[in-house]
Write an enzyme that holds these catalytic residues in place. Structure first.
Site, mmCIF file in Angstrom:
data_model
loop_
_atom_site.group_PDB
_atom_site.id
_atom_site.type_symbol
_atom_site.label_atom_id
_atom_site.label_comp_id
_atom_site.label_asym_id
_atom_site.label_seq_id
_atom_site.Cartn_x
_atom_site.Cartn_y
_atom_site.Cartn_z
ATOM 1 N N LYS A 13 0.832 -1.203 0.000
ATOM 2 C CA LYS A 13 0.000 0.000 0.000
ATOM 3 C C LYS A 13 0.873 1.262 0.000
ATOM 4 O O LYS A 13 0.677 2.153 -0.815
ATOM 5 C CB LYS A 13 -0.916 0.033 1.236
ATOM 6 C CG LYS A 13 -1.853 -1.156 1.343
ATOM 7 C CD LYS A 13 -2.762 -1.053 2.560
ATOM 8 C CE LYS A 13 -2.035 -1.119 3.899
ATOM 9 N NZ LYS A 13 -1.399 -2.436 4.178
ATOM 10 N N ARG A 89 -10.322 0.169 8.372
ATOM 11 C CA ARG A 89 -9.778 -1.158 8.664
ATOM 12 C C ARG A 89 -10.742 -1.988 9.506
ATOM 13 O O ARG A 89 -10.428 -3.114 9.858
ATOM 14 C CB ARG A 89 -8.452 -0.996 9.396
ATOM 15 C CG ARG A 89 -7.458 -2.067 9.061
ATOM 16 C CD ARG A 89 -6.252 -1.845 9.902
ATOM 17 N NE ARG A 89 -5.432 -0.797 9.368
ATOM 18 C CZ ARG A 89 -4.175 -0.967 8.985
ATOM 19 N NH1 ARG A 89 -3.606 -2.126 9.060
ATOM 20 N NH2 ARG A 89 -3.485 0.032 8.538
ATOM 21 N N ARG A 128 11.815 -5.366 5.077
ATOM 22 C CA ARG A 128 11.532 -3.934 4.821
ATOM 23 C C ARG A 128 12.516 -3.046 5.583
ATOM 24 O O ARG A 128 12.753 -3.236 6.772
ATOM 25 C CB ARG A 128 10.105 -3.605 5.259
ATOM 26 C CG ARG A 128 9.834 -2.102 5.256
ATOM 27 C CD ARG A 128 8.370 -1.760 5.268
ATOM 28 N NE ARG A 128 7.642 -2.276 6.397
ATOM 29 C CZ ARG A 128 6.308 -2.230 6.513
ATOM 30 N NH1 ARG A 128 5.573 -1.697 5.540
ATOM 31 N NH2 ARG A 128 5.718 -2.712 7.571
ATOM 32 N N ARG A 157 10.775 -1.363 11.140
ATOM 33 C CA ARG A 157 9.644 -1.032 12.001
ATOM 34 C C ARG A 157 9.551 -2.014 13.158
ATOM 35 O O ARG A 157 9.743 -3.202 12.981
ATOM 36 C CB ARG A 157 8.346 -1.046 11.182
ATOM 37 C CG ARG A 157 7.935 0.347 10.758
ATOM 38 C CD ARG A 157 6.827 0.359 9.759
ATOM 39 N NE ARG A 157 5.631 -0.359 10.157
ATOM 40 C CZ ARG A 157 4.516 -0.390 9.426
ATOM 41 N NH1 ARG A 157 4.471 0.266 8.266
ATOM 42 N NH2 ARG A 157 3.467 -1.066 9.816
ATOM 43 N N ARG A 168 -0.780 -9.197 13.277
ATOM 44 C CA ARG A 168 -1.295 -8.163 12.350
ATOM 45 C C ARG A 168 -2.042 -8.822 11.197
ATOM 46 O O ARG A 168 -3.103 -8.359 10.790
ATOM 47 C CB ARG A 168 -0.147 -7.316 11.793
ATOM 48 C CG ARG A 168 0.368 -6.275 12.761
ATOM 49 C CD ARG A 168 1.715 -5.731 12.338
ATOM 50 N NE ARG A 168 1.702 -5.056 11.062
ATOM 51 C CZ ARG A 168 2.782 -4.855 10.316
ATOM 52 N NH1 ARG A 168 3.952 -5.287 10.724
ATOM 53 N NH2 ARG A 168 2.680 -4.220 9.176
HETATM 54 P P1 AP5 Z 1 4.803 -1.588 1.943
HETATM 55 O O1 AP5 Z 1 4.470 -0.786 0.730
HETATM 56 O O2 AP5 Z 1 5.490 -0.895 3.055
HETATM 57 O O3 AP5 Z 1 3.479 -2.357 2.456
HETATM 58 P P2 AP5 Z 1 2.174 -1.841 3.179
HETATM 59 O O4 AP5 Z 1 1.017 -2.492 2.517
HETATM 60 O O5 AP5 Z 1 2.173 -0.348 3.267
HETATM 61 O O6 AP5 Z 1 2.379 -2.528 4.581
HETATM 62 P P3 AP5 Z 1 2.230 -1.949 6.048
HETATM 63 O O7 AP5 Z 1 3.036 -2.831 6.939
HETATM 64 O O8 AP5 Z 1 2.509 -0.490 6.099
HETATM 65 O O9 AP5 Z 1 0.702 -2.218 6.282
HETATM 66 P P4 AP5 Z 1 -0.038 -2.265 7.620
HETATM 67 O O10 AP5 Z 1 -1.436 -2.154 7.137
HETATM 68 O O11 AP5 Z 1 0.259 -3.422 8.481
HETATM 69 O O12 AP5 Z 1 0.589 -1.061 8.435
HETATM 70 P P5 AP5 Z 1 0.089 0.411 8.786
HETATM 71 O O13 AP5 Z 1 1.259 1.269 8.858
HETATM 72 O O14 AP5 Z 1 -1.046 0.791 7.934
HETATM 73 O O15 AP5 Z 1 5.658 -2.854 1.468
HETATM 74 C C1 AP5 Z 1 6.157 -3.811 2.406
HETATM 75 C C2 AP5 Z 1 7.550 -4.303 1.959
HETATM 76 O O16 AP5 Z 1 7.414 -5.042 0.739
HETATM 77 C C3 AP5 Z 1 8.546 -3.171 1.638
HETATM 78 O O17 AP5 Z 1 9.815 -3.561 2.011
HETATM 79 C C4 AP5 Z 1 8.450 -3.015 0.103
HETATM 80 O O18 AP5 Z 1 9.660 -2.554 -0.473
HETATM 81 C C5 AP5 Z 1 8.151 -4.446 -0.329
HETATM 82 N N1 AP5 Z 1 7.280 -4.522 -1.516
HETATM 83 C C6 AP5 Z 1 6.241 -3.700 -1.840
HETATM 84 N N2 AP5 Z 1 5.662 -4.073 -2.997
HETATM 85 C C7 AP5 Z 1 6.345 -5.192 -3.417
HETATM 86 C C8 AP5 Z 1 6.231 -6.053 -4.562
HETATM 87 N N3 AP5 Z 1 5.299 -5.852 -5.493
HETATM 88 N N4 AP5 Z 1 7.106 -7.081 -4.660
HETATM 89 C C9 AP5 Z 1 8.064 -7.279 -3.711
HETATM 90 N N5 AP5 Z 1 8.229 -6.508 -2.625
HETATM 91 C C10 AP5 Z 1 7.371 -5.463 -2.469
HETATM 92 O O19 AP5 Z 1 -0.489 0.168 10.259
HETATM 93 C C11 AP5 Z 1 0.371 -0.186 11.318
HETATM 94 C C12 AP5 Z 1 -0.418 -0.358 12.594
HETATM 95 O O20 AP5 Z 1 -1.042 0.893 12.946
HETATM 96 C C13 AP5 Z 1 -1.575 -1.371 12.542
HETATM 97 O O21 AP5 Z 1 -1.137 -2.677 12.801
HETATM 98 C C14 AP5 Z 1 -2.510 -0.823 13.623
HETATM 99 O O22 AP5 Z 1 -2.055 -1.187 14.896
HETATM 100 C C15 AP5 Z 1 -2.343 0.691 13.476
HETATM 101 N N6 AP5 Z 1 -3.334 1.234 12.534
HETATM 102 C C16 AP5 Z 1 -3.086 1.815 11.318
HETATM 103 N N7 AP5 Z 1 -4.232 2.172 10.713
HETATM 104 C C17 AP5 Z 1 -5.233 1.807 11.567
HETATM 105 C C18 AP5 Z 1 -6.654 1.873 11.510
HETATM 106 N N8 AP5 Z 1 -7.275 2.373 10.433
HETATM 107 N N9 AP5 Z 1 -7.358 1.404 12.555
HETATM 108 C C19 AP5 Z 1 -6.748 0.904 13.658
HETATM 109 N N10 AP5 Z 1 -5.424 0.778 13.769
HETATM 110 C C20 AP5 Z 1 -4.659 1.227 12.740
HETATM 111 MG MG MG Z 2 2.226 1.054 4.830
#
Ligand code: AP5
Ligand code: MG
Length: 213
Positions: A13, A89, A128, A157, A168
């Site tokens: 994402k 989410r 990552r 992270r 997660r």
């Molecule tokens: P990356 O692009 O960083 O992936 P991402 O989908 O953004 O993953 P996140 O870990 O950020 O998602 P998340 O939903 O768990 O975390 P968030 O920060 O939203 O890519 C990942 C890796 O893969 C990178 O190294 C990249 O280079 C590689 N990659 C990308 N595309 C690729 C491809 N095509 N092929 C190969 N490699 C690839 O949330 C974190 C925490 O915050 C949650 O757990 C929760 O506790 C809280 N939180 C956030 N939003 C909410 C909400 N709405 N409600 C409640 N709690 C929330």
């Molecule tokens: Mg992200």
């Protein structure tokens, strides 16, 4: 253009969001990034968020809905449009977003859903790395920084530890389906195959967004 990007942790994402922002000029609103900024600044909200994020649990809806509503009401959103990343989410967050958008007189144009095989995600998250100064995301194997890079310039992270990643994934798999069903009913969802090279994923994303204009 007002968009959501959805997908499991590690689906890509944030990676695709950076490219979408560059190409289409929308504001990137990532609830995860907002929580991590609050955690780094050690605000009250940051301390509360940390107690959930470190365990791989979701931050309570009231808190998350509040920060998104506040951000969507800012003046740049009406001009640029937005890309919401990591929100909604839970189905309750989806209903809250419907209400906020209606109040602000904003229409949602599409939902980009990045589909990935969950088996590939542990590897993506454990490799990552994020640049300490620019915040740019890379992967040690799949998307390494250019040239000879210094590992000390990057961090991992806290919630990318394997035990936390498992939680997660479970939480997000359980919550995701009803949200997608909600947007499928409104004919807003565009499924994208996420198990491809980053640039190939973006080519598909670009096609979808261009067709919405
Ligand atoms: P990356 O692009 O960083 O992936 P991402 O989908 O953004 O993953 P996140 O870990 O950020 O998602 P998340 O939903 O768990 O975390 P968030 O920060 O939203 O890519 C990942 C890796 O893969 C990178 O190294 C990249 O280079 C590689 N990659 C990308 N595309 C690729 C491809 N095509 N092929 C190969 N490699 C690839 O949330 C974190 C925490 O915050 C949650 O757990 C929760 O506790 C809280 N939180 C956030 N939003 C909410 C909400 N709405 N409600 C409640 N709690 C929330
Ligand atoms: Mg992200």
């Amino acid at each position: 253009m007002n968009l959501l990007i959805m997908g499991l942790p590690g689906a890509g994402k944030g990676t695709q969001a950076a490219k979408i922002v560059e190409r289409f000029g929308v504001a990137h609103i990532s609830t995860g990034d907002m929580f991590r900024a609050a955690m780094a600044n050690q605000t009250e909200m940051g301390k509360l968020a940390k107690s959930y994020i470190d365990k791989g649990e979701l931050v309570p809806d009231e808190v998350t809905n509040g920060i998104v509503k506040e951000r969507l009401a800012q003046t740049d959103i009406a001009e640029k449009g937005f890309l919401l990343d990591g929100y909604p989410r839970t189905i309750e967050q989806a209903y809250a977003l419907d209400q906020t958008l209606a109040e602000l007189n904003i229409t949602l144009d599409g939902v980009i859903n990045i589909e990935v095989n969950p088996d590939s995600l542990l590897e993506r998250l454990s490799g990552r790395i994020i640049h300490k100064v620019t915040g740019e995301t890379f992967h040690k194997v799949f998307n390494p920084p250019a040239g000879d890079y210094n590992e000390d310039d990057y961090y991992q992270r806290e919630d990318d530890k394997p035990e936390t990643v498992k939680r997660r994934l479970d939480v997000n798999i359980a919550q995701g389906e009803p949200i997608l069903a909600h947007y499928r009913e409104k004919n807003l969802v565009h499924d994208i195959q996420g198990n491809q090279e980053i640039d190939s994923v973006f080519a598909d994303v670009e096609k979808v967004i261009s067709s919405l204009k």
